[in-house]
Design an enzyme around this catalytic site. Structure first.
Site, PDB file in Angstrom:
ATOM      1  N   ARG A  69       1.034  -1.215  -0.070  1.00 47.73           N
ATOM      2  CA  ARG A  69       0.065  -0.023   0.054  1.00 47.73           C
ATOM      3  C   ARG A  69       0.687   1.385  -0.160  1.00 47.73           C
ATOM      4  O   ARG A  69       0.517   2.435  -0.528  1.00 47.73           O
ATOM      5  CB  ARG A  69      -1.012  -0.053   1.326  1.00 47.73           C
ATOM      6  N   ASP A 194      -6.899  17.211 -15.252  1.00 47.46           N
ATOM      7  CA  ASP A 194      -7.143  15.935 -15.590  1.00 47.46           C
ATOM      8  C   ASP A 194      -7.061  15.627 -17.365  1.00 47.46           C
ATOM      9  O   ASP A 194      -7.605  16.095 -17.985  1.00 47.46           O
ATOM     10  CB  ASP A 194      -8.451  15.503 -15.127  1.00 47.46           C
TER      11      ASP A 194
HETATM   12  C1  PLP Z   1     -13.041   7.823 -16.381  1.00 49.66           C
HETATM   13  C2  PLP Z   1     -12.604   9.154 -15.893  1.00 49.66           C
HETATM   14  C3  PLP Z   1     -12.405   9.432 -14.521  1.00 49.66           C
HETATM   15  C4  PLP Z   1     -12.486   8.269 -13.542  1.00 49.66           C
HETATM   16  O1  PLP Z   1     -11.514   7.229 -13.527  1.00 49.66           O
HETATM   17  P1  PLP Z   1     -11.682   5.721 -12.844  1.00 49.66           P
HETATM   18  O2  PLP Z   1     -10.724   4.979 -13.197  1.00 49.66           O
HETATM   19  O3  PLP Z   1     -13.138   5.308 -13.536  1.00 49.66           O
HETATM   20  O4  PLP Z   1     -12.089   5.804 -11.496  1.00 49.66           O
HETATM   21  C5  PLP Z   1     -11.657  10.635 -14.363  1.00 49.66           C
HETATM   22  N1  PLP Z   1     -11.763  11.665 -15.038  1.00 49.66           N
HETATM   23  C6  PLP Z   1     -12.154  11.405 -16.436  1.00 49.66           C
HETATM   24  C7  PLP Z   1     -11.763  12.282 -17.425  1.00 49.66           C
HETATM   25  C8  PLP Z   1     -12.530  10.115 -16.861  1.00 49.66           C
HETATM   26  O5  PLP Z   1     -12.748  10.052 -18.147  1.00 49.66           O
END
Ligand code: PLP
Length: 407
Positions: A69, A194
């Site tokens: 972890r 992101d």
């Molecule tokens: C899918 C997605 C997430 C979340 O990711 P997971 O792996 O499903 O937890 C976050 N941001 C964006 C832009 C995504 O497309």
């Protein structure tokens, strides 16, 4: 015995088969042997020769591995790989994209802090921010992210974090990353971008001044729809050192096998992105000319409102597009049920083409008015364009569209 070669070498102490069965042979590789692929170290914990070495290893994120972890060699290989791809100093891998996003938010924010976020945000991120407002007294202000002035007008002494997405979903909006990230830096606001939809092949937000790059590695990075994962990549390692103890407490750490599968996908990322972008381009232009389609949203189309920004920030349009069917909600449902090569499934970024119809699935509770307010038309279809042959994809799209051409 030098170091911790493992109890399997203590053969003379193992008289009973029950003991021998537990202590299968586990030998380090001979010095100089170097496996070509990253070894999967599928171990929850690591053995030590002395208590003091174990204690020392528990001091921080680097050094000897103790417990998976907190750190694991396979996971670390993924972290180093991702940091290299994004041009960051270091990274933390997580069990999912939401693990990374929630981990970073919870590690950085305190009651009274303000977050400024892009309005068109991934649903899970929006939900996590809303939860922080309700439970932890964090304030969240939303901006369109097209204008730096909006950020300047809202930012104040309590502004801790700016949250953006390179390419928003399903609108394809591309925020003004260079302007907003520079403004955040001037005000000492930490910025997190992101980058899941662009991947480091199309954009490296750290080059525009981002402090943290977030990923759902589930999507393009792993690329084969077979593993969940997430990551936070840091421009400066000091931020990882600050966040790491908290993420270890939260426990959404990447599993070694998931990290290994993600590493298995990464070498073909640039090749896959090239095909995703090219195929999306073919479909976007043909869809725009089809009589059943009212509008196509793909940031590399000259008609997209973010086109000029996309050209500055991205090196390609990405594989995600959406389009509005003239026939509304019923047409959307019929289209996603009518495709035969593409599959109806949530998620995106894998090798196979996927379609969704938000108005009949994720947003089915909303009336037309509320849908429009959320920026989602009733006939909107989202398509994650895969790497199949584009002519096969178009034939499939055309046969699913043909019953929808209004008379
Ligand atoms: C899918 C997605 C997430 C979340 O990711 P997971 O792996 O499903 O937890 C976050 N941001 C964006 C832009 C995504 O497309």
């Amino acid at each position: 015995m030098a170091g911790v070669a493992g109890p399997s070498e203590e053969g003379d102490l193992m008289e009973d088969i029950r003991t021998r069965a537990v202590h299968v042979v586990n030998q380090p590789l001979p010095q100089g042997s170097w496996p070509l692929s990253v070894p999967l170290v599928q171990s929850s914990a690591f053995a030590f020769a002395s208590a003091s070495e174990l204690a020392e290893a528990m001091a921080g994120p680097d050094g000897q591995y103790v417990y998976s972890r907190r750190g694991n060699p396979t996971v670390r290989a993924l972290e180093r790989t991702l940091a290299g791809l994004e041009g960051g100093a270091s990274a933390i891998a997580f069990a999912s994209g939401m693990g990374a996003i929630s981990g970073v938010l919870l590690a950085l924010l305190r009651p009274g802090d303000q977050v400024i976020a892009q309005r068109c945000l991934y649903g899970g991120t929006y939900a996590a921010l809303t939860d922080l407002v309700g439970r932890y007294g964090v304030e969240v202000a939303y901006i369109s992210a097209d204008e730096v002035d909006e950020f300047e007008a809202l930012a104040g002494p309590r502004t801790r974090l700016l949250v953006l997405e390179t390419i928003a979903n399903p609108t394809g909006q591309v925020p003004d990353l260079p302007g907003l990230l520079a403004a955040a830096r001037r005000r000492n606001v930490i910025s997190a971008v992101d980058n899941s939809l662009a991947s480091p092949v199309l954009c490296r937000p750290i080059e525009f001044g981002a402090d943290i790059v977030l990923h759902s590695t589930t999507k393009y990075l792993a690329g084969h729809s077979d593993v969940l994962g997430g990551a936070a990549i840091f421009a400066d390692d000091a931020l990882r050192q600050e966040i790491w103890p908290r993420t270890v407490e939260l426990g959404a750490s990447a599993d070694p096998f998931a990290a290994w599968l993600t590493l298995r996908g990464i070498p073909t990322l640039p090749l896959r992105m090239r095909e995703h972008c090219a195929n999306a381009g073919v479909l976007a232009s043909r869809l725009a000319a089809h009589p059943a389609v009212m509008a196509v949203h793909w940031p590399w189309s000259t008609t997209h409102p973010s086109y000029a920004t996309a050209r500055k920030v991205l090196s390609g349009g990405g594989g995600l597009l959406s389009f509005e069917l003239a026939g509304g909600r019923e047409a959307g449902r019929m289209f996603v049920e009518g495709v035969r090569v593409a599959r109806l499934a949530l998620s995106l970024g894998g090798v196979e083409t996927l379609v969704t119809h938000p108005a009949s699935t994720s947003h089915r509770e909303l009336e037309e008015g509320a849908l429009a307010a959320a920026g989602i038309e009733a006939g909107l279809v989202r398509m994650s364009v895969g790497i199949e042959d584009p002519e096969d994809l178009w034939r499939d799209v055309e046969q699913a569209l043909s019953p929808l051409v209004l008379g």
